[in-house]
Write an enzyme that holds these catalytic residues in place. Structure first.
Site, PDB file in Angstrom:
ATOM      1  N   GLU A  22      35.508   0.578  44.548  1.00  0.00           N
ATOM      2  CA  GLU A  22      35.656   2.027  44.356  1.00  0.00           C
ATOM      3  C   GLU A  22      34.450   2.488  43.561  1.00  0.00           C
ATOM      4  O   GLU A  22      34.033   1.831  42.609  1.00  0.00           O
ATOM      5  CB  GLU A  22      36.949   2.338  43.599  1.00  0.00           C
ATOM      6  CG  GLU A  22      37.110   3.814  43.218  1.00  0.00           C
ATOM      7  CD  GLU A  22      38.357   4.052  42.373  1.00  0.00           C
ATOM      8  OE1 GLU A  22      39.386   3.394  42.630  1.00  0.00           O
ATOM      9  OE2 GLU A  22      38.282   4.889  41.446  1.00  0.00           O
ATOM     10  N   GLU A  40      33.892  11.651  36.947  1.00  0.00           N
ATOM     11  CA  GLU A  40      35.220  11.909  36.428  1.00  0.00           C
ATOM     12  C   GLU A  40      35.045  12.630  35.098  1.00  0.00           C
ATOM     13  O   GLU A  40      34.093  12.373  34.365  1.00  0.00           O
ATOM     14  CB  GLU A  40      35.994  10.617  36.187  1.00  0.00           C
ATOM     15  CG  GLU A  40      36.393   9.880  37.443  1.00  0.00           C
ATOM     16  CD  GLU A  40      37.186   8.623  37.127  1.00  0.00           C
ATOM     17  OE1 GLU A  40      38.406   8.621  37.376  1.00  0.00           O
ATOM     18  OE2 GLU A  40      36.590   7.671  36.621  1.00  0.00           O
TER      19      GLU A  40
END
Length: 247
Positions: free
Chosen positions: A132, A137
């Site tokens: 991933e 974020e």
């Protein structure tokens, strides 16, 4: 990485979401579409919908809106928040290149906007084995900080996490900024507004040599920042004005 390969110009009124899957609910699903973990595997509290109040395009771009809104499901569960999540699985994926996402992110405790990549095919096995890549974020209570992360490892018990954080020197996440991932055979680099704040060299045991697809979502709550939710920050909007891939 100068040739434009793919783009989504959400400021163009002709742009639609035909390249995207709109995800619904609160459950992480397996490859057969069966629920395996509530909270999308992260303890998230929102219920994702396809409602115009949660996902819409206007003059600012593509908007993912988190709201204080009660949702009750057929299996008897209740959720206090709604939001939006979408991805390009089976529509668009890529291997190597410079991916630029211009986005404005919401501020508020308990908000978790994310721009990230998942493997189109799980060539090395289920998460985290096939990897991933988190392009960006943010924790809504820390409006001057963003992070980029890699997840990998042979299985859940041996998962590895390489996380890099960047403190914005001017302004905060609630301004349009270019979040960029430069991904090559030899390294992955994270940039904000053209400034490279982290680079990770690739190693033999890393699974980042296959095609990945793009995910956009705005979560409410979750383990990434396990704090009380500031409901006065709702509704909260994550806006993406454009996406460009260069190779």
């Amino acid at each position: 990485m100068n040739k434009l390969i793919w783009q989504q110009d959400f400021l163009d009124s002709r742009t639609d979401l035909s390249s995207w899957n709109i995800r619904l609910g609160n459950d992480l699903l397996d490859n057969d579409g069966k629920p395996i973990h509530p909270g999308w595997g992260n303890g998230e509290q929102q219920y994702y919908t396809n409602h115009d109040s949660n996902l819409y395009i206007d003059e600012a771009g593509l908007n993912l809106c988190a709201r204080r809104e009660l949702t009750e499901t057929d299996d008897g569960r209740s959720f206090q928040y709604t939001s939006a999540r979408l991805d390009t699985k089976d529509h668009f994926s890529y291997l190597y290149g410079k991916l630029v996402i211009r986005a404005k992110l919401p501020v508020g405790q308990g908000l978790w906007p994310a721009i990230w990549l998942l493997p189109q095919e799980q060539a090395y096995g289920p998460w985290p084995a096939s990897g991933e890549i988190d392009i960006m974020e943010a924790r809504g209570r820390l409006p001057q900080q963003v992070s980029g992360t890699l997840h990998y490892g042979k299985d859940w018990d041996h998962k590895k996490l390489d996380e890099y954080s960047h403190q914005l020197e001017d302004g905060n996440i609630n301004q349009f900024r270019d979040y960029t991932l430069e991904w090559s055979e030899g390294s992955i680099r994270w940039l904000v507004d053209g400034h490279c704040y982290a680079e990770r060299r690739m190693e033999k045991d890393m699974p980042f040599d296959k095609s990945f697809y793009l995910v956009l979502n705005l979560a409410v709550g979750g383990w990434y920042d396990n704090v009380d939710i500031d409901e006065s920050a709702l509704p909260a909007v994550m806006t993406v004005s454009g996406i460009w891939l260069y190779q």
